[in-house]
Design a protein around this motif. Structure first.
Motif, PDB file in Angstrom:
ATOM      1  N   LEU A 113     -10.905   6.937 -12.262  1.00 36.56           N
ATOM      2  CA  LEU A 113     -10.136   6.590 -11.219  1.00 36.56           C
ATOM      3  C   LEU A 113      -8.938   5.577 -11.637  1.00 36.56           C
ATOM      4  O   LEU A 113      -7.808   5.855 -11.332  1.00 36.56           O
ATOM      5  CB  LEU A 113     -11.160   5.746 -10.231  1.00 36.56           C
ATOM      6  CG  LEU A 113     -12.122   6.243  -9.442  1.00 36.56           C
ATOM      7  CD1 LEU A 113     -13.024   5.457  -8.863  1.00 36.56           C
ATOM      8  CD2 LEU A 113     -11.570   7.158  -8.497  1.00 36.56           C
ATOM      9  N   ALA A 114      -9.297   4.764 -12.676  1.00 37.03           N
ATOM     10  CA  ALA A 114      -8.218   3.733 -13.317  1.00 37.03           C
ATOM     11  C   ALA A 114      -6.996   4.738 -13.879  1.00 37.03           C
ATOM     12  O   ALA A 114      -5.873   4.240 -13.720  1.00 37.03           O
ATOM     13  CB  ALA A 114      -8.593   2.954 -14.088  1.00 37.03           C
ATOM     14  N   ASN A 115      -7.172   5.886 -14.568  1.00 36.31           N
ATOM     15  CA  ASN A 115      -6.326   6.682 -15.223  1.00 36.31           C
ATOM     16  C   ASN A 115      -5.615   7.389 -14.115  1.00 36.31           C
ATOM     17  O   ASN A 115      -4.323   7.777 -14.435  1.00 36.31           O
ATOM     18  CB  ASN A 115      -7.058   7.504 -16.301  1.00 36.31           C
ATOM     19  CG  ASN A 115      -7.179   6.903 -17.742  1.00 36.31           C
ATOM     20  OD1 ASN A 115      -6.515   6.278 -18.008  1.00 36.31           O
ATOM     21  ND2 ASN A 115      -8.514   6.991 -18.090  1.00 36.31           N
ATOM     22  N   GLN A 116      -6.115   7.635 -13.094  1.00 33.94           N
ATOM     23  CA  GLN A 116      -5.637   8.756 -11.939  1.00 33.94           C
ATOM     24  C   GLN A 116      -4.664   7.660 -11.505  1.00 33.94           C
ATOM     25  O   GLN A 116      -3.646   7.811 -11.028  1.00 33.94           O
ATOM     26  CB  GLN A 116      -6.401   9.185 -11.092  1.00 33.94           C
ATOM     27  CG  GLN A 116      -7.466  10.169 -11.588  1.00 33.94           C
ATOM     28  CD  GLN A 116      -8.315  10.612 -10.627  1.00 33.94           C
ATOM     29  OE1 GLN A 116      -8.721  10.077  -9.372  1.00 33.94           O
ATOM     30  NE2 GLN A 116      -8.965  11.904 -10.908  1.00 33.94           N
ATOM     31  N   ALA A 117      -4.914   6.338 -11.143  1.00 37.69           N
ATOM     32  CA  ALA A 117      -3.955   5.477 -10.679  1.00 37.69           C
ATOM     33  C   ALA A 117      -2.819   5.002 -11.405  1.00 37.69           C
ATOM     34  O   ALA A 117      -1.760   4.713 -10.932  1.00 37.69           O
ATOM     35  CB  ALA A 117      -4.953   3.875 -10.420  1.00 37.69           C
ATOM     36  N   ILE A 118      -2.865   5.170 -12.712  1.00 40.46           N
ATOM     37  CA  ILE A 118      -1.775   5.073 -13.583  1.00 40.46           C
ATOM     38  C   ILE A 118      -0.419   5.910 -13.203  1.00 40.46           C
ATOM     39  O   ILE A 118       0.534   5.804 -12.843  1.00 40.46           O
ATOM     40  CB  ILE A 118      -1.997   5.106 -15.044  1.00 40.46           C
ATOM     41  CG1 ILE A 118      -2.876   3.852 -15.513  1.00 40.46           C
ATOM     42  CG2 ILE A 118      -0.953   5.455 -15.820  1.00 40.46           C
ATOM     43  CD1 ILE A 118      -3.073   3.990 -16.765  1.00 40.46           C
ATOM     44  N   ASP A 119      -1.072   7.315 -12.787  1.00 42.48           N
ATOM     45  CA  ASP A 119      -0.133   8.201 -12.424  1.00 42.48           C
ATOM     46  C   ASP A 119       0.825   7.804 -11.293  1.00 42.48           C
ATOM     47  O   ASP A 119       1.975   7.969 -11.296  1.00 42.48           O
ATOM     48  CB  ASP A 119      -0.535   9.615 -12.332  1.00 42.48           C
ATOM     49  CG  ASP A 119      -1.241  10.190 -13.423  1.00 42.48           C
ATOM     50  OD1 ASP A 119      -2.280  11.090 -13.716  1.00 42.48           O
ATOM     51  OD2 ASP A 119      -0.562   9.935 -14.819  1.00 42.48           O
ATOM     52  N   PHE A 120      -0.008   7.342 -10.488  1.00 46.51           N
ATOM     53  CA  PHE A 120       0.834   7.149  -9.007  1.00 46.51           C
ATOM     54  C   PHE A 120       1.531   5.894  -9.181  1.00 46.51           C
ATOM     55  O   PHE A 120       2.650   5.712  -8.440  1.00 46.51           O
ATOM     56  CB  PHE A 120      -0.202   6.936  -7.779  1.00 46.51           C
ATOM     57  CG  PHE A 120      -0.840   8.069  -7.528  1.00 46.51           C
ATOM     58  CD1 PHE A 120      -0.517   9.086  -6.558  1.00 46.51           C
ATOM     59  CD2 PHE A 120      -2.257   8.491  -7.827  1.00 46.51           C
ATOM     60  CE1 PHE A 120      -0.957  10.257  -6.158  1.00 46.51           C
ATOM     61  CE2 PHE A 120      -2.865   9.857  -7.558  1.00 46.51           C
ATOM     62  CZ  PHE A 120      -2.128  10.647  -6.612  1.00 46.51           C
TER      63      PHE A 120
END
Length: 786
Positions: free
Chosen positions: A66-73
């Motif tokens: 979830l944290a790595n996905q949040a980086i993209d946004f």
């Protein structure tokens, strides 16, 4: 906060809430001013980050995704505040899994973003986390640096809660490395702040830290008092939050205290209780710590089989997760078992491993204990020289710990005084509150009765007067009690002052004895200086030269020598004898005498032959021949013989080397000459290495020294030296100057004239040493070939 030896996070019950609130504050304070719902990438990043924080403890793998996905946004919306918080969250996830390299990498990125944004709170949080990582990796000095930076920032922004947490981190590290005074000072400051803000979690963890410190100081009653206080705090927190981590930590500490008190049944009961919990929660770090505790308990009970089983189980668990904490004490306990079972070779191996680890991390109590164990094993196998040397090292380190005994008494006195003062203030506040309530009751009754009956008014006035007298009497009694307690505190202070006066008298007696000894040694130094080559002798050399000669203790174990052989060649030598001070001076006088006698008999003698003959004569003089040695005395020496016409230099060294610095390149055409090269700008330094054998007894026996030939050129600088200069401790981190820095220094000064070089060498080492003691004799001899 930081992980303890059981692998559970400190302040664990509030970690998730604190981190979530901190990150949410970041988003509110650093938003660009637009509504979050109007920026889809930003709101999505917020949602993913919040979910990641929730899953941190229960499902770390999902939290990481979830944290790595949040980086993209966050990158899409170019929101630096979000990126900072997300990288910090990823670092924290790796941190909870003890993946320290990944954790440190992401905390560092978060710190860089905080620096770019000038976010002081974010920088302090990152410094604390990076300090946590280094502490768990046993990099204690590095951890201290980061904690101190975090503390400075938190004080600047007046964040009291974070100041208190950072103080606890500092106190824990100071306790591990033996700086107990600094540890207790930081614990007390943290306790005051936690009491001021009313934070139960902080009071609980600080109480547990103080318990551990008092246990280290063998103040076991006080340690048990604070451990039980911590357990009470954590049980209240468990009832409120459901988090039992603190209860487990407290139970483990109480078991450890029972062990030190000699109550093995209670110690086993509490330790096994905690181990069962850690097995259930699959806490590997906690299991390793529990197995160490069980192993030590069984060791003290004489049950070597079960002790060895638990200690080896602890090593296996620590190896599986890459945990190096407590290895020094663990290997020492295994060594004791093997020594008790008459396995000296295996015991020596474990004690040596314990010493290497303790020295690496500068854990002074473990260094002292490791030397004591090595002394015992050497004594057992009959190597009395090594046993004595190890025992001397043990006493030296133990003296450095015992020197704080008076400070320890004063610390205990100040701590108890503070507690009693707080107790007295609390009782005064209670008395004043009681008096205030009584006066309010009297006034209320007075007004009620005034409306009911004027006649009863006079009776109630009398009642109020009587109540006032009763309250005054109560206050007087309490003031008398306070005065009595103050007198008791002053009496304790007088007792400590008497102990201080006794120590002062002993100090004065020792000072007088030291003066007499110092006068005698000073006179001996005149004799030694008279034997060494004088300044006029050095000036008679065909070349310019200088000598930096700094004895550690008035007289020196280092010496130098120069003379012209009958062949016309110039002999130059430098030596470092075993020890320093008076023992070293005796050896240096022997060395000068032997060197002068050998060099005067053969005009064409080689340096290697001189060293070999000196070794034979030292072995004979010190009764070390045929391997029968009571002591490992001897000397290291470097000898150069130079032809002043051809400038050809013959060199041989016993452990010591020679350095030649030249403007331009140096080509070593003889592969048999063992050497090192270093360059700086247009200058080159070649270090011609000596043989790794001393002038004295050695395991290689009478293996001959090697004669090495080197062609000097005009303008070259030749340096002979002992190891005292490079081994001097100093600098901001109190480490050795090191040979690499010594080579770079010679490269930078070799173009100066000889007096300037001597002055620069002197100034450099004095500034590096600062107010620390000189650790060894220093000798640097330089010759400018012309």
């Amino acid at each position: 906060m930081v992980f303890t030896k059981t692998g559970t996070p400190l302040m664990a019950s509030c970690t998730k809430t604190i981190l979530l609130n901190f990150l949410l504050i970041f988003f509110v304070l650093n938003a660009s001013g637009q509504a979050p719902l109007q920026q889809h990438p930003t709101s999505t990043a917020d949602s993913l980050l919040n979910k990641s924080i929730i899953y941190t403890q229960s499902d770390p793998d999902s939290a990481l995704i979830l944290a790595n996905q949040a980086i993209d946004f966050a990158q899409e919306s170019k929101n630096a505040a979000q990126l900072q918080a997300i990288y910090h969250q990823i670092g924290y996830i790796y941190y909870t899994q003890n993946k320290f390299e990944q954790a440190n990498k992401h905390f560092t990125v978060s710190l860089q973003i905080a620096n770019e944004r000038n976010d002081m709170a974010g920088k302090a949080l990152a410094f604390n986390r990076i300090g946590n990582v280094n502490q768990l990796q046993t990099n204690y000095l590095t951890a201290l640096d980061y904690y101190l930076q975090a503390l400075e920032i938190n004080k600047e922004i007046n964040s009291k809660a974070e100041v208190a947490r950072t103080l606890v981190n500092l106190a824990n590290v100071y306790a591990v490395i033996g700086q107990y005074q600094h540890s207790i000072e930081n614990f007390l400051k943290a306790m005051d702040i936690h009491e001021e803000v009313g934070e139960q979690e902080g009071l609980a963890w600080t109480s547990l830290g103080i318990a551990r410190l008092f246990k280290r100081l063998d103040l076991l009653d006080r340690a048990m008092q604070y451990a039980e206080s911590a357990l009470e705090y954590y049980r209240n927190i468990e009832q409120t939050t459901g988090n039992s981590v603190g209860v487990t930590l407290s139970l483990s500490e109480i078991g450890s205290i029972y062990h030190k008190l000699g109550n093995y049944s209670k110690a086993l009961e509490y330790t096994q209780m905690v181990l069962d919990i850690n097995l259930k929660t699959e806490n590997i770090f906690g299991q390793a710590a529990n197995h160490i505790s069980l192993g030590v308990i069984f060791l003290d009970q004489g049950d070597d089989q079960r002790a060895r089983k638990h200690l080896n189980e602890a090593i296996a668990l620590k190896t599986s997760v890459g945990d190096s904490l407590d290895l020094a004490s663990l290997y020492r306990h295994l060594g004791k078992i093997e020594m008790r079972n008459n396995h000296p070779t295996l015991a020596h191996k474990y004690f040596t491993q314990s010493l290497e680890f303790a020295k690496k991390h500068r854990i002074i109590p473990d260094i002292s204990e490791a030397y004591f164990c090595l002394s015992s094993i050497y004594s057992q196998i009959g190597e009395m020289g090594k046993a004595l040397a190890a025992f001397k090292n043990h006493t030296n380190y133990k003296d450095s710990l015992n020197s704080s005994d008076i400070a320890k008494l004063e610390m205990q006195y100040e701590f108890e005084k503070r507690e009693k003062e707080q107790e007295l203030l609390a009782r005064q506040r209670e008395a004043l509150q009681e008096a205030r309530l009584d006066r309010q009751r009297v006034v209320l009754i007075f007004f009620v009765v005034a409306f009911l009956l004027a006649g009863i008014l006079s009776a109630f006035i009398f009642y109020a007067y009587r109540e006032k007298n009763r309250i005054n009497e109560l206050l007087i009694e309490q003031n008398i009690e306070i005065s009595n307690q103050k007198e008791e505190i002053e009496s304790q202070k007088e007792e400590i002052e008497q102990q201080r006066d006794f120590v002062t008298r002993q100090r004065d007696q020792i000072a007088e004895q030291q003066r007499l000894i110092t006068d005698s040694i000073t006179y001996a130094s005149r004799i030694q200086n008279a034997v060494l080559p004088s300044q006029n002798t050095m000036q008679q050399l065909p070349w310019e030269s200088f000598v930096l000669y700094k004895p550690k203790n008035i007289v020196s174990g280092d010496f130098f020598w120069t003379s012209q052989l009958a062949s016309g060649k110039i002999l130059i030598a430098a030596a470092d004898c075993t020890g320093h001070g008076v023992p070293g001076a005796f050896m240096s006088m022997l060395g000068i005498t032997l060197l002068r006698e050998i060099a005067s008999h053969d005009a064409n003698i080689k340096p290697a032959s001189i060293l070999s003959q000196m070794r034979d004569m030292v072995l004979l003089s010190l009764n070390q021949e045929k391997g029968k040695i009571d002591q490992a005395d001897g000397m290291d020496m470097a000898i150069a013989i130079i032809d002043p016409n051809s400038l050809e230099m013959e060199f041989a060294g016993a452990y010591l080397s020679a350095m030649v610095v030249r403007r331009g390149a140096i080509e070593m055409n003889d592969p048999s000459v063992n050497h090192r090269l270093a360059q700086k700008e247009e200058s080159t330094l070649v270090e011609i290495l000596g043989d790794k054998m001393p002038i004295g007894h050695h395991v290689l026996g009478n293996k001959p020294f090697c004669n090495k030939i080197f062609q000097l050129q005009k303008g070259d600088m030749l340096y002979l030296y002992s190891d005292g200069y490079a081994d001097q401790f100093g600098g901001p981190k109190n480490i050795k100057f090191l040979m690499q820095n010594f080579r770079e220094l010679l490269l930078s000064i070799h173009k100066m004239n000889c007096p300037q070089q001597e002055s620069t060498l002197q100034t450099t080492i004095e500034e590096y040493k600062g107010d620390r003691k000189q650790v060894d004799d220093m000798l640097v001899l330089g010759v400018r070939i012309s």
